[in-house]
Design a protein around this motif. Structure first.
Motif, mmCIF file in Angstrom:
data_model
loop_
_atom_site.group_PDB
_atom_site.id
_atom_site.type_symbol
_atom_site.label_atom_id
_atom_site.label_comp_id
_atom_site.label_asym_id
_atom_site.label_seq_id
_atom_site.Cartn_x
_atom_site.Cartn_y
_atom_site.Cartn_z
ATOM 1 N N TRP A 14 5.728 -4.852 -4.983
ATOM 2 C CA TRP A 14 6.518 -3.645 -4.736
ATOM 3 C C TRP A 14 6.960 -3.055 -6.071
ATOM 4 O O TRP A 14 7.349 -3.781 -6.990
ATOM 5 N N SER A 40 -1.231 -2.095 -4.220
ATOM 6 C CA SER A 40 -0.468 -2.701 -5.308
ATOM 7 C C SER A 40 -0.124 -4.126 -4.894
ATOM 8 O O SER A 40 0.239 -4.367 -3.744
ATOM 9 N N ARG A 84 0.848 -1.187 0.000
ATOM 10 C CA ARG A 84 0.000 0.000 0.000
ATOM 11 C C ARG A 84 0.886 1.239 0.000
ATOM 12 O O ARG A 84 1.939 1.265 0.643
ATOM 13 N N CYS A 85 0.445 2.273 -0.727
ATOM 14 C CA CYS A 85 1.206 3.521 -0.812
ATOM 15 C C CYS A 85 1.054 4.314 0.474
ATOM 16 O O CYS A 85 -0.063 4.584 0.918
ATOM 17 N N GLN A 128 7.731 3.186 -7.955
ATOM 18 C CA GLN A 128 6.763 4.281 -7.924
ATOM 19 C C GLN A 128 5.370 3.734 -7.670
ATOM 20 O O GLN A 128 5.018 2.652 -8.154
ATOM 21 N N CYS A 129 4.577 4.505 -6.934
ATOM 22 C CA CYS A 129 3.178 4.130 -6.737
ATOM 23 C C CYS A 129 2.457 4.213 -8.083
ATOM 24 O O CYS A 129 2.574 5.231 -8.779
ATOM 25 N N THR A 183 7.294 4.778 -1.980
ATOM 26 C CA THR A 183 6.212 4.940 -1.002
ATOM 27 C C THR A 183 5.449 3.648 -0.727
ATOM 28 O O THR A 183 4.612 3.626 0.170
ATOM 29 N N LEU A 184 5.702 2.578 -1.493
ATOM 30 C CA LEU A 184 4.954 1.344 -1.294
ATOM 31 C C LEU A 184 5.524 0.554 -0.124
ATOM 32 O O LEU A 184 6.732 0.321 -0.045
ATOM 33 N N ARG A 222 4.384 8.704 -6.903
ATOM 34 C CA ARG A 222 5.475 9.085 -6.003
ATOM 35 C C ARG A 222 6.431 7.907 -5.851
ATOM 36 O O ARG A 222 6.040 6.754 -5.892
#
Length: 334
Positions: A316, A313, A305-306, A319-320, A328-329, A325
């Protein structure tokens, strides 16, 4: 007559100073109404997708306010969206200068934060984060051009700027391993894992230890990670998986059952328990665990999760996929 001359001189100097200050740009962060309106218009047309017009407006602001942070950041974001990484890095370096932070100061800030504790997403300096991102993307661009030496320089710069920037640690280790320096790749991943025992790092280290025939090191790797991050169920499941793959079925069962107590509805746990029972010849128990795993869902990859926008997601990524971004995951904790 002398007094009158002095008063005239004083008045002349005062008028000159007033004119000078009237022409001087507003202090950092204090825009005049015209600049405020111009920046708002630039941001609006950028959101509307009119990037060329937005760039023109941002540059118009910089003609009178050379170090205007809003305009510099707007141009940097436009360059990053267009994947013009060198241009974006140059703009980011101007931003760093505009806020009065040299690279050494940023690194010292990060060092002090790591002494106090792990640097969270919200606590990390945005300027440090952006420098790490841009060095990382420059490194990736060089890798696509098969220019490994240049890529290594950029990726190392990214990690020096932000030791917690996982994408750079992964990419640097991958590049080193691909160039034949597996020992240094392992060092990079191990140093990064000391700060944050992230699954992508541990999986790479596990593979290396497996290929080198070091099963005890594989187990120690995940045990240390679980001790360091006891709330991360993904690490606990990974330790159980390693036990299972090494045919340590009793240890695997114990590990998965401990996870099941904390999170009874994880499909991966029941799938592995089913496999353990199957290898033991306990067909009925295996069937029950497999059935439960299938009822809970078919996705056995650990969900992420971001931390910025909350988007989910299944894997991994650097980027989200939603907010775009970087770094962040995080694994869902169950």
């Amino acid at each position: 007559m002398t007094l009158l001359s002095s008063l005239r001189t004083f008045l002349s100097v005062g008028i000159g100073l007033k004119r000078l200050f009237d022409r001087r740009p507003s202090p950092l962060g204090q825009d005049d109404p015209e600049t405020t309106a111009l920046l708002a218009r630039a941001d609006a047309v950028r959101r509307a997708g009119r990037h060329q017009e937005a760039g023109t407006l941002y540059r118009q602001i910089l003609q009178t306010r050379r170090s205007h942070l809003g305009a510099l950041r707007g141009l940097r974001d436009l360059a990053a969206e267009a994947r013009r990484w060198e241009e974006a890095l140059e703009l980011q370096q101007r931003i760093v200068g505009a806020v009065g932070l040299a690279d050494d100061s940023l690194l010292e800030l990060e060092r002090q934060q790591r002494i106090v504790g792990a640097v969270g997403l919200a606590e990390r300096s945005p300027e440090t984060e952006w420098l790490a991102i841009l060095y990382y993307e420059l490194g990736r661009a060089e890798l696509t051009r098969s220019n490994t030496p240049a890529a290594l320089v950029h990726l190392k710069s990214s990690l020096r700027t932000d030791r917690a920037f996982l994408p750079a640690a992964l990419a640097l280790g991958d590049a080193l391993e691909a160039s034949g320096d597996r020992r240094e790749a392992i060092r990079v991943w191990e140093r990064a894992a000391e700060g944050q025992p992230a699954l992508p790092l541990l999986v790479r280290l596990e593979r290396c230890f497996r290929e080198e025939g070091r099963p005890s090191r594989m187990i120690a790797l995940y045990r240390q990670a679980v001790e360091k991050a006891p709330d991360e169920l993904a690490l606990a499941v990974a330790l159980g998986r390693v036990f299972f793959e090494l045919e340590m079925l009793d240890e695997a069962t114990e590990q998965f059952e401990k996870v099941e107590v904390r999170a009874p509805d994880l499909p991966a746990v029941h799938a592995y328990l089913g496999a353990v029972f199957e290898r033991r010849g306990e067909t009925q128990a295996a069937f029950e665990e497999y059935r439960r795993a299938l009822q809970l869902g078919h996705a056995f990859d650990w969900p992420h999760r971001c931390a910025a926008c909350g988007a989910a997601s299944q894997l991994w990524q650097d980027q989200c996929p939603a907010c775009r971004r970087w770094n962040t995951l995080r694994p869902v904790r169950g």
